[in-house]
Design a protein around this motif. Sequence first.
Motif, mmCIF file in Angstrom:
data_model
loop_
_atom_site.group_PDB
_atom_site.id
_atom_site.type_symbol
_atom_site.label_atom_id
_atom_site.label_comp_id
_atom_site.label_asym_id
_atom_site.label_seq_id
_atom_site.Cartn_x
_atom_site.Cartn_y
_atom_site.Cartn_z
ATOM 1 N N VAL A 1 9.843 -4.960 0.372
ATOM 2 C CA VAL A 1 11.068 -4.158 0.278
ATOM 3 C C VAL A 1 11.019 -3.218 -0.919
ATOM 4 C CG1 VAL A 1 12.527 -5.827 1.484
ATOM 5 C CG2 VAL A 1 12.254 -6.007 -0.999
ATOM 6 N N MET A 2 10.163 -3.528 -1.880
ATOM 7 C CA MET A 2 9.996 -2.660 -3.052
ATOM 8 C C MET A 2 8.906 -1.626 -2.792
ATOM 9 S SD MET A 2 10.210 -5.392 -6.166
ATOM 10 C CE MET A 2 11.631 -6.468 -6.365
ATOM 11 N N GLY A 3 9.244 -0.362 -2.902
ATOM 12 C CA GLY A 3 8.246 0.698 -2.843
ATOM 13 C C GLY A 3 7.914 1.228 -1.472
ATOM 14 N N GLY A 4 8.459 0.629 -0.418
ATOM 15 C CA GLY A 4 8.134 1.058 0.930
ATOM 16 C C GLY A 4 9.141 2.037 1.500
ATOM 17 N N LEU A 5 9.312 1.971 2.825
ATOM 18 C CA LEU A 5 10.212 2.899 3.514
ATOM 19 C C LEU A 5 11.626 2.832 2.961
ATOM 20 C CD1 LEU A 5 10.820 4.879 5.873
ATOM 21 C CD2 LEU A 5 11.245 2.848 7.287
ATOM 22 N N GLY A 6 12.121 1.611 2.700
ATOM 23 C CA GLY A 6 13.480 1.475 2.192
ATOM 24 C C GLY A 6 13.677 2.203 0.877
ATOM 25 N N SER A 7 12.688 2.097 -0.001
ATOM 26 C CA SER A 7 12.768 2.794 -1.285
ATOM 27 C C SER A 7 12.747 4.308 -1.089
ATOM 28 C CB SER A 7 11.600 2.372 -2.185
ATOM 29 O OG SER A 7 11.686 1.005 -2.514
ATOM 30 N N ASP B 1 0.790 -1.232 0.000
ATOM 31 C CA ASP B 1 0.000 0.000 0.000
ATOM 32 C C ASP B 1 0.821 1.280 0.000
ATOM 33 O OD1 ASP B 1 0.597 -1.023 2.609
ATOM 34 O OD2 ASP B 1 -0.796 0.378 3.512
ATOM 35 N N ILE B 2 1.954 1.284 0.703
ATOM 36 C CA ILE B 2 2.787 2.494 0.684
ATOM 37 C C ILE B 2 3.278 2.751 -0.732
ATOM 38 C CG2 ILE B 2 4.913 3.581 1.509
ATOM 39 C CD1 ILE B 2 4.581 1.930 4.100
ATOM 40 N N GLY B 3 3.755 1.694 -1.385
ATOM 41 C CA GLY B 3 4.240 1.827 -2.754
ATOM 42 C C GLY B 3 3.165 2.300 -3.709
ATOM 43 N N ILE B 4 1.933 1.809 -3.509
ATOM 44 C CA ILE B 4 0.819 2.208 -4.375
ATOM 45 C C ILE B 4 0.457 3.674 -4.145
ATOM 46 C CG2 ILE B 4 -1.657 1.874 -4.800
ATOM 47 C CD1 ILE B 4 -1.211 -1.100 -4.073
ATOM 48 N N MET B 5 0.265 4.041 -2.895
ATOM 49 C CA MET B 5 -0.241 5.374 -2.567
ATOM 50 C C MET B 5 0.776 6.486 -2.827
ATOM 51 S SD MET B 5 -3.455 5.320 -1.499
ATOM 52 C CE MET B 5 -3.690 4.230 -2.894
ATOM 53 N N ARG B 6 2.051 6.207 -2.601
ATOM 54 C CA ARG B 6 3.043 7.288 -2.707
ATOM 55 C C ARG B 6 3.280 7.737 -4.138
ATOM 56 N NH1 ARG B 6 8.689 5.209 -3.401
ATOM 57 N NH2 ARG B 6 9.326 7.286 -2.737
ATOM 58 N N THR B 7 2.831 6.951 -5.105
ATOM 59 C CA THR B 7 2.995 7.354 -6.504
ATOM 60 C C THR B 7 1.926 8.338 -6.960
ATOM 61 O OG1 THR B 7 1.700 5.464 -7.297
ATOM 62 C CG2 THR B 7 4.073 5.152 -7.104
ATOM 63 N N ILE B 8 0.920 8.581 -6.116
ATOM 64 C CA ILE B 8 -0.170 9.485 -6.501
ATOM 65 C C ILE B 8 0.146 10.902 -6.024
ATOM 66 C CG2 ILE B 8 -2.645 9.903 -6.398
ATOM 67 C CD1 ILE B 8 -3.029 7.018 -5.515
ATOM 68 N N PRO B 9 0.098 11.892 -6.903
ATOM 69 C CA PRO B 9 0.331 13.275 -6.479
ATOM 70 C C PRO B 9 -0.721 13.756 -5.476
ATOM 71 C CG PRO B 9 0.521 13.064 -8.868
ATOM 72 C CD PRO B 9 -0.044 11.771 -8.365
ATOM 73 N N ASN B 10 -0.352 14.741 -4.683
ATOM 74 C CA ASN B 10 -1.213 15.473 -3.750
ATOM 75 C C ASN B 10 -1.517 14.750 -2.435
ATOM 76 O OD1 ASN B 10 -1.450 17.667 -5.487
ATOM 77 N ND2 ASN B 10 -3.323 16.897 -6.441
ATOM 78 N N ILE B 11 -1.144 13.479 -2.287
ATOM 79 C CA ILE B 11 -1.532 12.749 -1.088
ATOM 80 C C ILE B 11 -0.432 12.788 -0.022
ATOM 81 C CG2 ILE B 11 -0.683 10.455 -1.760
ATOM 82 C CD1 ILE B 11 -3.437 9.386 -0.658
ATOM 83 N N THR B 12 -0.849 12.933 1.221
ATOM 84 C CA THR B 12 0.052 12.853 2.369
ATOM 85 C C THR B 12 -0.093 11.462 2.984
ATOM 86 O OG1 THR B 12 -0.103 15.223 2.842
ATOM 87 C CG2 THR B 12 0.544 13.794 4.665
ATOM 88 N N ILE B 13 1.033 10.833 3.319
ATOM 89 C CA ILE B 13 1.002 9.470 3.855
ATOM 90 C C ILE B 13 1.588 9.445 5.260
ATOM 91 C CG2 ILE B 13 1.757 7.088 3.543
ATOM 92 C CD1 ILE B 13 1.984 7.655 0.555
ATOM 93 N N LEU B 14 0.807 8.928 6.211
ATOM 94 C CA LEU B 14 1.236 8.835 7.606
ATOM 95 C C LEU B 14 1.220 7.381 8.058
ATOM 96 C CD1 LEU B 14 -0.842 11.767 9.174
ATOM 97 C CD2 LEU B 14 1.409 11.872 8.085
ATOM 98 N N SER B 15 2.164 7.041 8.923
ATOM 99 C CA SER B 15 2.232 5.691 9.491
ATOM 100 C C SER B 15 2.630 5.815 10.959
ATOM 101 C CB SER B 15 3.262 4.849 8.711
ATOM 102 O OG SER B 15 3.358 3.553 9.249
ATOM 103 N N PRO B 16 1.662 6.057 11.842
ATOM 104 C CA PRO B 16 1.970 6.314 13.253
ATOM 105 C C PRO B 16 2.470 5.080 13.992
ATOM 106 C CG PRO B 16 -0.404 6.298 12.893
ATOM 107 C CD PRO B 16 0.232 6.224 11.544
ATOM 108 N N VAL B 17 3.317 5.318 14.991
ATOM 109 C CA VAL B 17 3.971 4.245 15.719
ATOM 110 C C VAL B 17 3.120 3.663 16.833
ATOM 111 C CG1 VAL B 17 5.119 5.878 17.267
ATOM 112 C CG2 VAL B 17 6.067 3.620 16.989
#
Length: 313
Positions: free
Chosen positions: A252-258, A123-139
Amino acid sequence: MSEIIATREAYGKALAELGNKYEFFVFDADLAEATKTGIFKKAFPERFFDAGIAESNMISTAAGMAACGDVVFASSFAMFAAGRAFEQVRNSVCYPNLNVKICATHAGLSVGEDGATHQCLEDIGIMRTIPNITILSPVDAVETKAAIEVAIQTDGPFYVRLGRMGVPVINDESTYKFELGKGVTLREGKDVTIISTGIMVFEALKAAETLEKENISARVINLHTLKPVDKDIIIKAAQETGAIVTVDEHNVMGGLGSIVAEVVVEKYPVPMRIVGVNDTFGQSGKPAQLFEKYNLTSNDVVNSVKQVLEIKK
């Protein structure tokens, strides 16, 4: 022992509490008990709508309300919010830059016994490719509540990644302040930096404690905002520690590491290792067992740190 609370539970409670302070609406896709939006439904039934098992319709309807000036939350499991409704998120929410806050629960392997179909590792990889969106992942629960309030206060689309299982509360609600787009240094260190997000931050902290016993000084950073990412804190870590290991509950593809690698390779290249699920599907099992099988434990982080330090030499 820290209090154990699932971020999805904190989300539901935050909606109900903040509903007294702000005017907003909540949509769900027949999962209110699981996503915990049912807590809001009980408190504000006139501001809650169940779209049924129809995530694409839910996002489109939420976009319509937002186009009329409302702030709207839309919730489902990450697999369905990011996967099934991708087109509506892209074209109906992000393209017109509307105030829809997509809060996706049950992300990652920690969904557990629900198995591969529900363990969203993309989901991170999918969502981060879209313009205008803010992505949060709280601890944790404290950061989740703060993140939801910031989402209400900030114009534009949001994707908030939440988990199913209970996780330790590491922040103090009386002192914690959420700064959108700013990473948080939880532990200082000089030999290596461990960067994590969401529920895996706790494993990163455990790894740092283990490494300290072996005279390895590890800095730990929580990147609760994945887009826009805090480039400055990443570059500073690269410059000052010379090696980075990322840890997240994602492919590992498209997430935090990328995300981190894109910053590092452009601004200050240093040796890196990415701890995540190695481009495979999950399977049914208890979260702890799955973390062991897919190499997402603190011991796996420790091993990756040692590997990257060998390269650093």
